[in-house]
Write a protein that holds these residues in place. Structure first.
Motif, PDB file in Angstrom:
ATOM      1  N   LEU A   1      -5.045   1.766  -7.321  1.00 52.67           N
ATOM      2  CA  LEU A   1      -5.141   1.548  -5.882  1.00 52.67           C
ATOM      3  C   LEU A   1      -6.359   0.696  -5.545  1.00 52.67           C
ATOM      4  O   LEU A   1      -7.369   0.738  -6.249  1.00 52.67           O
ATOM      5  CB  LEU A   1      -5.212   2.897  -5.160  1.00 52.67           C
ATOM      6  CG  LEU A   1      -3.963   3.764  -5.346  1.00 52.67           C
ATOM      7  CD1 LEU A   1      -4.178   5.157  -4.776  1.00 52.67           C
ATOM      8  CD2 LEU A   1      -2.756   3.103  -4.688  1.00 52.67           C
ATOM      9  N   PRO A   2      -6.269  -0.103  -4.480  1.00 50.37           N
ATOM     10  CA  PRO A   2      -7.402  -0.970  -4.122  1.00 50.37           C
ATOM     11  C   PRO A   2      -8.595  -0.161  -3.637  1.00 50.37           C
ATOM     12  O   PRO A   2      -8.469   0.999  -3.225  1.00 50.37           O
ATOM     13  CB  PRO A   2      -6.823  -1.840  -3.006  1.00 50.37           C
ATOM     14  CG  PRO A   2      -5.713  -1.024  -2.416  1.00 50.37           C
ATOM     15  CD  PRO A   2      -5.129  -0.247  -3.566  1.00 50.37           C
TER      16      PRO A   2
ATOM     17  N   ARG B   1       0.819  -1.211   0.000  1.00 51.82           N
ATOM     18  CA  ARG B   1       0.000   0.000   0.000  1.00 51.82           C
ATOM     19  C   ARG B   1       0.858   1.268   0.000  1.00 51.82           C
ATOM     20  O   ARG B   1       0.662   2.185   0.779  1.00 51.82           O
ATOM     21  CB  ARG B   1      -0.976  -0.018   1.173  1.00 51.82           C
ATOM     22  CG  ARG B   1      -1.988  -1.167   1.094  1.00 51.82           C
ATOM     23  CD  ARG B   1      -2.821  -1.267   2.347  1.00 51.82           C
ATOM     24  NE  ARG B   1      -3.663  -0.111   2.554  1.00 51.82           N
ATOM     25  CZ  ARG B   1      -4.910   0.017   2.061  1.00 51.82           C
ATOM     26  NH1 ARG B   1      -5.423  -0.955   1.323  1.00 51.82           N
ATOM     27  NH2 ARG B   1      -5.620   1.086   2.319  1.00 51.82           N
ATOM     28  N   LEU B   2       1.882   1.262  -0.868  1.00 56.93           N
ATOM     29  CA  LEU B   2       2.742   2.415  -1.152  1.00 56.93           C
ATOM     30  C   LEU B   2       3.736   2.726  -0.038  1.00 56.93           C
ATOM     31  O   LEU B   2       4.364   3.793  -0.067  1.00 56.93           O
ATOM     32  CB  LEU B   2       1.911   3.677  -1.452  1.00 56.93           C
ATOM     33  CG  LEU B   2       0.810   3.544  -2.506  1.00 56.93           C
ATOM     34  CD1 LEU B   2       0.157   4.911  -2.755  1.00 56.93           C
ATOM     35  CD2 LEU B   2       1.350   2.988  -3.812  1.00 56.93           C
TER      36      LEU B   2
ATOM     37  N   ARG C   1       5.767  11.998  -4.042  1.00 60.84           N
ATOM     38  CA  ARG C   1       6.928  12.897  -3.872  1.00 60.84           C
ATOM     39  C   ARG C   1       8.234  12.154  -4.063  1.00 60.84           C
ATOM     40  O   ARG C   1       9.230  12.737  -4.504  1.00 60.84           O
ATOM     41  CB  ARG C   1       6.894  13.552  -2.489  1.00 60.84           C
ATOM     42  CG  ARG C   1       5.942  14.730  -2.369  1.00 60.84           C
ATOM     43  CD  ARG C   1       6.235  15.546  -1.112  1.00 60.84           C
ATOM     44  NE  ARG C   1       6.052  14.755   0.103  1.00 60.84           N
ATOM     45  CZ  ARG C   1       4.916  14.678   0.785  1.00 60.84           C
ATOM     46  NH1 ARG C   1       3.841  15.339   0.363  1.00 60.84           N
ATOM     47  NH2 ARG C   1       4.836  13.954   1.892  1.00 60.84           N
ATOM     48  N   ARG C   2       8.258  10.864  -3.741  1.00 60.98           N
ATOM     49  CA  ARG C   2       9.501  10.091  -3.825  1.00 60.98           C
ATOM     50  C   ARG C   2       9.755   9.543  -5.226  1.00 60.98           C
ATOM     51  O   ARG C   2      10.857   9.049  -5.501  1.00 60.98           O
ATOM     52  CB  ARG C   2       9.464   8.927  -2.824  1.00 60.98           C
ATOM     53  CG  ARG C   2       9.482   9.357  -1.364  1.00 60.98           C
ATOM     54  CD  ARG C   2       9.726   8.181  -0.437  1.00 60.98           C
ATOM     55  NE  ARG C   2       8.675   7.169  -0.527  1.00 60.98           N
ATOM     56  CZ  ARG C   2       7.540   7.209   0.164  1.00 60.98           C
ATOM     57  NH1 ARG C   2       7.304   8.222   0.985  1.00 60.98           N
ATOM     58  NH2 ARG C   2       6.648   6.238   0.034  1.00 60.98           N
TER      59      ARG C   2
ATOM     60  N   ALA D   1      -8.557   4.720   0.964  1.00 58.65           N
ATOM     61  CA  ALA D   1      -9.586   5.726   1.247  1.00 58.65           C
ATOM     62  C   ALA D   1      -8.999   7.133   1.329  1.00 58.65           C
ATOM     63  O   ALA D   1      -7.775   7.321   1.311  1.00 58.65           O
ATOM     64  CB  ALA D   1     -10.272   5.365   2.566  1.00 58.65           C
ATOM     65  N   PRO D   2      -9.862   8.147   1.447  1.00 62.55           N
ATOM     66  CA  PRO D   2      -9.365   9.520   1.633  1.00 62.55           C
ATOM     67  C   PRO D   2      -8.421   9.668   2.819  1.00 62.55           C
ATOM     68  O   PRO D   2      -7.528  10.522   2.800  1.00 62.55           O
ATOM     69  CB  PRO D   2     -10.653  10.325   1.828  1.00 62.55           C
ATOM     70  CG  PRO D   2     -11.674   9.586   1.018  1.00 62.55           C
ATOM     71  CD  PRO D   2     -11.328   8.139   1.207  1.00 62.55           C
ATOM     72  N   THR D   3      -8.585   8.851   3.844  1.00 61.37           N
ATOM     73  CA  THR D   3      -7.686   8.921   4.998  1.00 61.37           C
ATOM     74  C   THR D   3      -6.271   8.461   4.652  1.00 61.37           C
ATOM     75  O   THR D   3      -5.340   8.673   5.435  1.00 61.37           O
ATOM     76  CB  THR D   3      -8.223   8.056   6.153  1.00 61.37           C
ATOM     77  OG1 THR D   3      -8.488   6.739   5.674  1.00 61.37           O
ATOM     78  CG2 THR D   3      -9.511   8.658   6.705  1.00 61.37           C
ATOM     79  N   ASP D   4      -6.105   7.830   3.477  1.00 64.47           N
ATOM     80  CA  ASP D   4      -4.788   7.362   3.047  1.00 64.47           C
ATOM     81  C   ASP D   4      -4.093   8.342   2.106  1.00 64.47           C
ATOM     82  O   ASP D   4      -3.010   8.025   1.580  1.00 64.47           O
ATOM     83  CB  ASP D   4      -4.915   6.010   2.325  1.00 64.47           C
ATOM     84  CG  ASP D   4      -5.449   4.916   3.218  1.00 64.47           C
ATOM     85  OD1 ASP D   4      -4.869   4.714   4.300  1.00 64.47           O
ATOM     86  OD2 ASP D   4      -6.449   4.272   2.840  1.00 64.47           O
ATOM     87  N   LEU D   5      -4.664   9.500   1.895  1.00 63.39           N
ATOM     88  CA  LEU D   5      -4.092  10.432   0.921  1.00 63.39           C
ATOM     89  C   LEU D   5      -2.698  10.906   1.314  1.00 63.39           C
ATOM     90  O   LEU D   5      -1.875  11.215   0.450  1.00 63.39           O
ATOM     91  CB  LEU D   5      -5.020  11.632   0.721  1.00 63.39           C
ATOM     92  CG  LEU D   5      -6.225  11.378  -0.195  1.00 63.39           C
ATOM     93  CD1 LEU D   5      -7.121  12.597  -0.249  1.00 63.39           C
ATOM     94  CD2 LEU D   5      -5.750  11.002  -1.598  1.00 63.39           C
ATOM     95  N   GLY D   6      -2.412  10.983   2.604  1.00 58.54           N
ATOM     96  CA  GLY D   6      -1.066  11.362   3.027  1.00 58.54           C
ATOM     97  C   GLY D   6      -0.029  10.357   2.546  1.00 58.54           C
ATOM     98  O   GLY D   6       1.076  10.731   2.125  1.00 58.54           O
ATOM     99  N   THR D   7      -0.391   9.073   2.575  1.00 58.21           N
ATOM    100  CA  THR D   7       0.509   8.030   2.069  1.00 58.21           C
ATOM    101  C   THR D   7       0.734   8.197   0.574  1.00 58.21           C
ATOM    102  O   THR D   7       1.866   8.082   0.081  1.00 58.21           O
ATOM    103  CB  THR D   7      -0.077   6.641   2.359  1.00 58.21           C
ATOM    104  OG1 THR D   7      -0.245   6.492   3.773  1.00 58.21           O
ATOM    105  CG2 THR D   7       0.831   5.547   1.832  1.00 58.21           C
ATOM    106  N   LEU D   8      -0.340   8.468  -0.167  1.00 59.42           N
ATOM    107  CA  LEU D   8      -0.216   8.676  -1.614  1.00 59.42           C
ATOM    108  C   LEU D   8       0.656   9.893  -1.910  1.00 59.42           C
ATOM    109  O   LEU D   8       1.530   9.837  -2.785  1.00 59.42           O
ATOM    110  CB  LEU D   8      -1.593   8.855  -2.245  1.00 59.42           C
ATOM    111  CG  LEU D   8      -1.601   9.187  -3.740  1.00 59.42           C
ATOM    112  CD1 LEU D   8      -0.938   8.094  -4.559  1.00 59.42           C
ATOM    113  CD2 LEU D   8      -3.032   9.433  -4.220  1.00 59.42           C
TER     114      LEU D   8
END
Length: 275
Positions: A102-103, A73-74, A119-120, A107-114
């Motif tokens: 993405l699966p 999951r990234l 960025r990387r 969710a929107p709560t995972d946007l920080g991970t995305l």
């Protein structure tokens, strides 16, 4: 998809050695979804073969492997990502976009991970993200937040339009299978970058497939007039007529914009003879 069995002898010559099959497909369409890379990173020699069989302006939209997007999951994906990027390097300019599917649980709560993942990523590639969580479509704020994250990386949002499939009950085994497996995604038709990408899934009935894509004809025409360079992938549940339908879609757009270049002439399915 260039080895899809129903296309052999009907659209594509058969038999063909593995090193010629993509070349034959590329006379029908000038882009392909690199879906197999989701299941396994190809060897570099395999990718070199893909590059040899296609012109530099042929478009691969290549999906990131499942361990990166669905299993990890990234997160903590540096090794897997490095191996994947090294493998596809021979594509050069043919790598039109790297496709981050993405699966449905992302969710929107995972946007920080995305955002951190994007960025990387190296700036040497373009990226496109496909989300399947309903909140990104049903909740305006979640949709805006996703667009903001994508804009920060100049990444595109890939819509997977399945509205035609789910408009009425299935009428074939392939449609029934698609009803079980494909996501029920709302229609979305906005471009974030100069390279929008659309995935459209119709029906096994050609007339219903063509009816369902009419709104995309207008949207793609508008994008082209704006100077964008869209890529559209046409699917049906059994994909038996997908090559023919893709060319028909292209012709329908050219009917509105005659200045668009025609697709190449398909390779004959049988060898040419003098008699």
């Amino acid at each position: 998809m260039w080895t899809h069995a129903p296309w052999q002898r009907r659209f594509l010559p058969h038999p063909l050695p593995p090193g010629e099959r993509l070349r034959a497909y590329a006379t029908w369409c000038n882009a392909v979804e690199g879906n197999t890379t989701f299941y396994a990173t190809p060897t570099r020699s395999t990718v070199e073969s893909w590059a040899r069989q296609t012109d530099p302006d042929f478009r691969f939209v290549v999906k990131l492997p499942k361990p990166i997007t669905h299993e990890r999951r990234l997160t903590d994906t540096d090794d897997e990502l490095r191996s994947f990027l090294e493998a596809i390097e021979p594509l050069g300019p043919r790598a039109h976009a790297l496709w981050i599917q993405l699966p449905g649980s992302f969710a929107p709560t995972d946007l920080g991970t995305l955002a951190g993942f994007l960025r990387r990523l190296p700036r040497s590639h373009r990226y496109a993200v496909e989300v399947r969580h309903r909140a990104f479509f049903d909740d305006a704020r979640s949709g805006r937040l996703l667009e903001r994250v994508l804009a920060g990386a100049d990444a595109e949002w890939i819509p997977f339009d399945t509205t035609a499939l789910f408009q009425s009950p299935p009428t074939s085994d392939a449609e029934r299978d698609a009803w079980m497996k494909k996501p029920r995604m709302p229609h979305r038709a906005s471009a974030l970058t100069d390279r929008p990408i659309v995935r459209y899934l119709g029906r096994d009935d050609t007339a219903r497939t063509v009816e369902g894509w009419q709104q995309w004809i207008g949207m793609v025409t508008e994008w082209l007039r704006e100077g964008r360079s869209p890529t559209v992938f046409i699917h049906t549940p059994d994909n038996a007529d997908a090559l023919m339908l893709a060319r028909r879609f292209h012709d329908d757009v050219r009917a509105r914009l005659p200045e668009i270049e025609p697709l190449p002439e398909p390779m004959p399915t049988e060898p040419l003879t003098l008699f």
